[in-house]
Scaffold this motif. Structure first.
Motif, PDB file in Angstrom:
ATOM      1  N   GLY A  59     -38.893  48.188  53.714  1.00 13.20           N
ATOM      2  CA  GLY A  59     -37.713  47.781  52.966  1.00 13.20           C
ATOM      3  C   GLY A  59     -36.451  48.438  53.490  1.00 13.20           C
ATOM      4  N   GLU A  60     -36.537  49.718  53.853  1.00 11.37           N
ATOM      5  CA  GLU A  60     -35.373  50.417  54.398  1.00 11.37           C
ATOM      6  C   GLU A  60     -34.999  49.867  55.771  1.00 11.37           C
ATOM      7  N   LYS A  61     -35.994  49.469  56.552  1.00 11.45           N
ATOM      8  CA  LYS A  61     -35.700  48.878  57.854  1.00 11.45           C
ATOM      9  C   LYS A  61     -35.023  47.526  57.709  1.00 11.45           C
ATOM     10  N   PHE A  62     -35.451  46.743  56.711  1.00 12.21           N
ATOM     11  CA  PHE A  62     -34.759  45.479  56.467  1.00 12.21           C
ATOM     12  C   PHE A  62     -33.304  45.726  56.085  1.00 12.21           C
ATOM     13  N   LEU A  63     -33.032  46.807  55.331  1.00  3.12           N
ATOM     14  CA  LEU A  63     -31.649  47.140  55.004  1.00  3.12           C
ATOM     15  C   LEU A  63     -30.831  47.428  56.258  1.00  3.12           C
ATOM     16  N   LEU A  64     -31.473  48.074  57.245  1.00  9.17           N
ATOM     17  CA  LEU A  64     -30.775  48.414  58.477  1.00  9.17           C
ATOM     18  C   LEU A  64     -30.369  47.177  59.285  1.00  9.17           C
ATOM     19  N   VAL A  65     -31.067  46.079  59.124  1.00  7.07           N
ATOM     20  CA  VAL A  65     -30.648  44.861  59.820  1.00  7.07           C
ATOM     21  C   VAL A  65     -29.778  43.976  58.931  1.00  7.07           C
ATOM     22  N   ILE A  66     -29.823  44.205  57.618  1.00  6.62           N
ATOM     23  CA  ILE A  66     -28.986  43.417  56.704  1.00  6.62           C
ATOM     24  C   ILE A  66     -27.525  43.861  56.772  1.00  6.62           C
ATOM     25  N   VAL A  67     -27.284  45.174  56.822  1.00  9.68           N
ATOM     26  CA  VAL A  67     -25.911  45.688  56.750  1.00  9.68           C
ATOM     27  C   VAL A  67     -25.028  45.171  57.888  1.00  9.68           C
ATOM     28  N   PRO A  68     -25.457  45.227  59.159  1.00  8.53           N
ATOM     29  CA  PRO A  68     -24.597  44.659  60.203  1.00  8.53           C
ATOM     30  C   PRO A  68     -24.331  43.171  59.999  1.00  8.53           C
ATOM     31  N   THR A  69     -25.321  42.442  59.481  1.00  5.82           N
ATOM     32  CA  THR A  69     -25.140  41.012  59.249  1.00  5.82           C
ATOM     33  C   THR A  69     -24.048  40.765  58.217  1.00  5.82           C
ATOM     34  N   VAL A  70     -24.067  41.526  57.128  1.00  9.33           N
ATOM     35  CA  VAL A  70     -23.050  41.376  56.079  1.00  9.33           C
ATOM     36  C   VAL A  70     -21.655  41.638  56.628  1.00  9.33           C
ATOM     37  N   VAL A  71     -21.509  42.763  57.308  1.00  2.00           N
ATOM     38  CA  VAL A  71     -20.182  43.149  57.800  1.00  2.00           C
ATOM     39  C   VAL A  71     -19.693  42.159  58.848  1.00  2.00           C
ATOM     40  N   GLY A  72     -20.601  41.716  59.733  1.00  3.50           N
ATOM     41  CA  GLY A  72     -20.208  40.734  60.735  1.00  3.50           C
ATOM     42  C   GLY A  72     -19.712  39.448  60.110  1.00  3.50           C
ATOM     43  N   ALA A  73     -20.353  39.030  59.029  1.00  4.11           N
ATOM     44  CA  ALA A  73     -19.925  37.814  58.335  1.00  4.11           C
ATOM     45  C   ALA A  73     -18.553  38.000  57.691  1.00  4.11           C
ATOM     46  N   VAL A  74     -18.357  39.120  57.015  1.00  6.59           N
ATOM     47  CA  VAL A  74     -17.103  39.369  56.304  1.00  6.59           C
ATOM     48  C   VAL A  74     -15.925  39.480  57.282  1.00  6.59           C
TER      49      VAL A  74
END
Length: 442
Positions: A59-74
């Protein structure tokens, strides 16, 4: 600042084509490096294990790939605006050079076992700038090419950038295969000279052109257009699938099939590679047969690919699982190109209707071009959020049931909605094919 009219055929043949091609090549290179930096964490999580001093959960590893995706989108919306404010060359130089920040920070901390998760999440957020390069790059290249060639040009530009996802995974595979899974810093170090090269070459050989500049309020105007949001929804399903699967694929293989880092790295690059190569092909098909028609059949294929994933999961078949994911990568790549091609065509056809109602043709098509550029930026930002949704769905599904089945059912339902949207909102685009493309591009 160059005066530039890509619709002037005489100027295009007299040298405009070569200028556009030079800027396209450099744009692809810069965007490619940006995507690689954006995707770094999809590879680095494969190195993170208790043996290397980073005992993070799935779950923590999925967070590590989610955060760059969010910021890149914003960041995609301000990046798209910035290129119209500062110029294509100037902004590309800045957007390339700023990637030194996440890369150097990552290089330092991945060599520090025991570094807490929040530090990596913060660094991952800065890596999101690499994903935002897509928006400024696409907005810039739109201004260089006439409408009749934008499907191919935008597809090639985006596809070359998307290849950065596959490239960084190949680098990860080579590092794991030769040096083992204890040296994630080697993956990061590869990109430091490439970032410098992208910034330098952009400064020396790219151009600022006046057609990239947009009137104030273009994005606000596009937000009020219903087509902006329908196409953004479709792009959530195509690009969101591509980037979401690209970031999550290695973790899915490790979590569902117990793959080792080397086994996962051997398989993860193929899907993003094929999907990236398919994107310009999708743009070419849309130029030829119409974006709506190609997008519709891409979604029908994605429905079939998702069903195959559910069958593979039930049978615990790695072979079927890989086949289903490969199909989804290729079809989402084709859909990326065709959906983006729909944007100038849809607004071009709206301009035709306005002209038929008595509006001035020059103003109508100028508005269509302005809205197209703004809609490209908005769709790019919203579409990237689809990657966030996919990774959140996987994280929830594996946490609750140990398989990705719940996530796959959700994806299946969403792709079905997209099929309905294309059929009902854009029936003329589906039926009109090449004729609609030709009319909107002239």
């Amino acid at each position: 600042m160059r005066n530039w009219d890509p619709e002037d055929e005489a100027a295009w043949e007299a040298g405009g084509r070569l200028v556009a091609r030079r800027n396209l090549v450099l744009s692809v290179f810069s965007e490619h490096i940006g995507f690689s930096v954006w995707s770094l964490w999809s590879v680095l999580v494969l190195f993170m294990s208790p043996e290397t001093g980073f005992g993070f959960s799935a779950g923590e590893k999925f967070l590590l790939v989610i955060v760059p995706t969010v910021v890149g989108a914003v960041l995609r919306l301000p990046y798209s605006y910035a290129v119209t404010r500062f110029g294509g060359r100037n902004w590309t130089v800045f957007a390339s050079a700023v990637l030194f920040v996440p890369t150097l920070a990552t290089l330092h901390f991945v060599q520090r076992p025991g570094t807490p998760l929040w530090v990596f999440l913060l660094i991952g957020a800065t890596a999101g700038a690499g994903g935002a390069n897509f928006a400024s790059s696409m907005t810039n290249i739109t201004g260089f090419y006439p409408r009749r060639l934008q499907g191919w040009a935008l597809g090639l530009n985006a596809g070359g950038g998307n290849l950065g996802v596959a490239a960084v995974q190949i680098v990860g595979l080579l590092v794991i295969a030769t040096a083992g899974s204890a040296h994630p810093s080697y993956v990061v170090a590869v990109y430091l000279p490439l970032i410098g090269a992208a910034a330098l070459l952009s400064a020396l050989f790219m151009d600022n052109i006046d057609t990239v500049r947009t009137e104030p309020g273009a994005q606000r105007e596009a937000v009020r257009e219903r087509h902006t949001w329908w196409i953004s929804l479709l792009y959530v399903g195509t690009f969101g699938s591509f980037i979401g699967y690209g970031f999550a694929f290695g973790l899915v293989l490790q979590t569902q099939f117990g793959s080792t880092p080397l086994e996962a790295a051997r398989l993860t690059f193929l899907g993003p590679l094929l999907g990236s190569l398919a994107r310009p092909f999708g743009g070419w098909m849309a130029d030829r047969w119409g974006g709506g028609r190609v997008t519709l059949w891409a979604y029908v294929g994605m429905l079939a690919g998702t069903v195959l994933l559910l069958v593979a999961s039930a049978r615990e078949s790695l072979g079927l699982f890989l086949a289903g994911f490969t199909a989804l990568f290729v079809l989402s790549g084709i859909g990326n190109g065709s959906t983006y091609k729909m944007i100038p065509v849809v607004f071009g056809l709206e301009a035709e209707r306005e002209i038929a109602a008595g509006r001035d043709a020059t103003r109508a098509f100028a508005r269509a071009r302005r809205l197209s550029g703004a809609a490209i930026a908005i769709a790019g930002a919203v579409g990237a959020l689809g990657g966030v949704a996919i990774n959140l769905a996987f994280r929830s599904s594996y946490a609750s049931s140990g398989t990705g089945d719940k996530a796959f059912w959700g994806f299946l339902a969403f792709y079905a909605v997209c099929v309905v949207v294309v059929r009902t909102v854009y029936p003329d685009s589906v039926r009109g094919g090449r004729g609609a493309v030709r009319r909107a591009g002239t």
